[in-house]
Write a protein that holds these residues in place. Structure first.
Motif, short mmCIF file in Angstrom:
data_model
loop_
_atom_site.label_atom_id
_atom_site.label_comp_id
_atom_site.label_asym_id
_atom_site.label_seq_id
_atom_site.Cartn_x
_atom_site.Cartn_y
_atom_site.Cartn_z
N UNK A 39 40.94 36.88 47.03
CA UNK A 39 39.50 37.20 46.89
C UNK A 39 39.12 38.33 46.10
N UNK A 40 39.83 39.47 45.91
CA UNK A 40 39.65 40.44 45.21
C UNK A 40 40.02 40.27 43.83
N UNK A 41 40.83 39.56 43.63
CA UNK A 41 41.31 39.17 42.24
C UNK A 41 40.42 38.21 41.50
N UNK A 42 39.49 37.52 42.35
CA UNK A 42 38.61 36.34 41.79
C UNK A 42 37.10 36.53 42.06
N UNK A 43 36.70 36.50 43.33
CA UNK A 43 35.37 36.12 43.62
C UNK A 43 34.37 37.51 44.40
N UNK A 44 35.32 38.06 44.99
CA UNK A 44 34.59 39.40 45.80
C UNK A 44 33.93 40.23 44.40
N UNK A 51 43.99 33.91 39.19
CA UNK A 51 44.01 33.77 40.59
C UNK A 51 44.52 32.18 40.97
N UNK A 52 43.95 31.40 40.03
CA UNK A 52 44.25 29.97 40.35
C UNK A 52 45.69 29.65 40.15
N UNK A 53 46.19 30.46 39.12
CA UNK A 53 47.73 30.17 39.00
C UNK A 53 48.33 30.72 40.29
N UNK A 102 38.34 27.77 39.29
CA UNK A 102 38.12 29.21 39.78
C UNK A 102 37.38 28.99 41.55
N UNK A 103 36.26 28.24 41.37
CA UNK A 103 35.45 28.37 42.49
C UNK A 103 35.86 27.46 43.39
#
Length: 245
Positions: free
Chosen positions: A24-29, A70-72, A154-155
């Motif tokens: 989550x820190x790599x992506x959406x946070x 982050x998806x990968x 991503x989401x």
């Protein structure tokens, strides 16, 4: 599902917590934090929120590709842990049905969401959102398509398939996991305003319940990608008649 249901047991709790926080820190946070800061930095009424703020095709492509890391990572985790893709709803055994289901979901969400969005803008609780890259370039539409695919992957893969599954493994009931996913979705849309927050929380609840019932993420990816694509194409075609045009 538990190991008895055909999936391997989850890693130990401490590793699960660390993994969730890292992904989550790599992506959406970060998006949620910046959206909150942006909301506090400027008023809502009369302000246009721009989804594609920078100019230049290379900058646009880089800004699309790197957030997909982050998806990968989720795919890597699924294989590295031995769980496979099915617990995250990423199996491709019925991909054609997933596409059809995703199109139907997109039609439902678009029909309801457009009215709610326009109403929120009119009430001054939402900024007008420019959902397209800079106009007038040969790469405007290709970048729009890539951006829609990026946001959808991503989401939906992280905020729904990954997060809900992991929270359930941590002992959360399905309803609480769906609620957490929905609030997170709403939080990183706060740059749009309170209307965008509420609308995306509602969308998150809907998509989360769909995932919990059918345990498939690809229909959500398809729906999200289509919605963002239609929104961007609509803006490109009719932007001169819109508030931010």
């Amino acid at each position: 599902m538990s190991a008895a249901g055909g999936w391997r047991a989850a890693p130990e709790r401490r590793l699960l917590v660390e993994e969730v926080l890292i992904v989550l820190s790599l992506s959406l946070i970060p998006s949620a934090v910046y959206a909150i800061l942006d909301l506090l930095a400027a008023p809502l009424r009369g302000v246009t929120a721009t989804v594609y703020p920078s100019v230049g095709v290379l900058r646009q492509v880089v800004a699309i590709v790197f957030p997909l890391v982050p998806v990968a990572l989720v795919f890597y985790i699924a294989r590295r842990s031995g769980e496979g893709l099915r617990p995250f709803g990423l199996q491709t055994d019925l991909i054609s049905r997933d596409v059809v289901f995703g199109v139907l979901l997109a039609l439902v969400v678009a029909a309801v969401g457009l009215g709610l969005y326009l109403g929120a803008v009119a009430l001054g609780v939402n900024r007008f959102v420019n959902p397209a890259p800079p106009l007038g370039h040969w790469w405007t539409v290709p970048v729009l398509l890539l951006g829609a695919a990026q946001a959808a992957l991503l989401e939906e893969i992280i905020d729904v398939g990954y997060l809900i599954h992991r929270l359930e493994q941590l002992g959360w009931v399905a309803g609480a996991a769906v609620a957490a996913s929905a609030v997170l979705r709403g939080s990183y849309h706060l740059y749009q305003g309170w209307g965008g927050f509420a609308g995306n929380v509602a969308l998150g609840v809907f998509f989360g319940l769909v995932f919990v019932k059918w345990r498939r993420t690809w229909p959500l990816v398809v729906a999200h990608g289509l919605i963002d694509t239609l929104a961007g194409l609509g803006y490109i075609l009719f932007h001169t008649h819109l508030p931010g045009g």
